[in-house]
Design a protein around this motif. Structure first.
Motif, PDB file in Angstrom:
ATOM      1  N   ARG A   2       0.831  -1.209   0.000  1.00 55.20           N
ATOM      2  CA  ARG A   2       0.000   0.000   0.000  1.00 55.20           C
ATOM      3  C   ARG A   2       0.857   1.247   0.000  1.00 55.20           C
ATOM      4  N   GLY A   3       2.002   1.179   0.709  1.00 51.54           N
ATOM      5  CA  GLY A   3       2.915   2.315   0.733  1.00 51.54           C
ATOM      6  C   GLY A   3       3.475   2.618  -0.649  1.00 51.54           C
ATOM      7  N   GLN A   4       3.814   1.567  -1.403  1.00 51.31           N
ATOM      8  CA  GLN A   4       4.330   1.762  -2.753  1.00 51.31           C
ATOM      9  C   GLN A   4       3.249   2.323  -3.669  1.00 51.31           C
ATOM     10  N   ALA A   7       2.904   5.994  -2.835  1.00 50.38           N
ATOM     11  CA  ALA A   7       4.035   6.750  -3.385  1.00 50.38           C
ATOM     12  C   ALA A   7       3.886   6.924  -4.892  1.00 50.38           C
ATOM     13  N   SER A  74      11.916  11.075  -6.893  1.00 56.01           N
ATOM     14  CA  SER A  74      11.445   9.728  -6.537  1.00 56.01           C
ATOM     15  C   SER A  74      10.893   9.047  -7.779  1.00 56.01           C
ATOM     16  N   TYR A 126      11.636  -1.154   4.388  1.00 55.09           N
ATOM     17  CA  TYR A 126      10.359  -1.174   3.670  1.00 55.09           C
ATOM     18  C   TYR A 126      10.237   0.073   2.796  1.00 55.09           C
ATOM     19  N   THR A 128       9.243   2.653  -0.172  1.00 57.57           N
ATOM     20  CA  THR A 128       8.044   2.860  -0.992  1.00 57.57           C
ATOM     21  C   THR A 128       8.398   3.394  -2.373  1.00 57.57           C
ATOM     22  N   ALA A 129       9.627   3.907  -2.535  1.00 54.51           N
ATOM     23  CA  ALA A 129      10.083   4.445  -3.809  1.00 54.51           C
ATOM     24  C   ALA A 129      11.600   4.491  -3.812  1.00 54.51           C
TER      25      ALA A 129
END
Length: 138
Positions: A2-4, A7, A74, A126, A128-129
């Motif tokens: 979900r974090g990726q 991002a 990013s 972990y 995300t980018a």
């Protein structure tokens, strides 16, 4: 994941990351001189550009004062934007990041600007980018 995804949703600009081409460039028929080889594209796709600080540093290049601004660019950790060479890694201090398009609500002055990729941001468990510290000489 979900974090990726979050991002990636913030990456509404488009950039291209290249390194200088290798070998001999093409011969210019008008000058009889060889031109630089075409750059090699490592990544072309969504990105996000941020300016971490408001103050630009001063640099002296060949007796000429330049303002150098830091940026954080990013890009996704993986995906279709990476070429085969890009999947092998993006070399710091050799790659150029060029902003191709800017989202409609973004700063239109950002489009077309180029930054030198200085170093990766701190790696973490972990991510995300892929975050890259870049510099622009103005």
């Amino acid at each position: 994941m979900r974090g990726q995804a979050a991002a990636l949703a913030m990456m509404q600009d488009t950039c291209e990351i290249t390194v200088p081409g290798a070998g001999r460039g093409p011969l210019n028929p008008d000058t009889g001189q060889r031109e630089a080889p075409a750059p090699v594209t490592l990544y072309s796709g969504p990105c996000r550009v941020r300016q971490p600080n408001l103050a630009a540093a001063e640099a002296d290049a060949a007796g000429q004062a330049l303002a150098v601004s830091d940026r954080i660019v990013s890009i996704p950790l993986a995906g279709d934007g990476y070429t085969e060479q890009g999947r092998a890694g993006i070399p710091a201090r050799k790659a150029t990041v060029r902003i191709v398009t800017v989202n409609p609500t973004g700063d239109p002055e950002l489009a077309g600007r180029s930054f030198s990729y200085e170093a990766p941001m701190a790696q973490q468990s972990y991510p995300t980018a892929r975050r890259m510290r870049c510099k622009e000489a103005e």
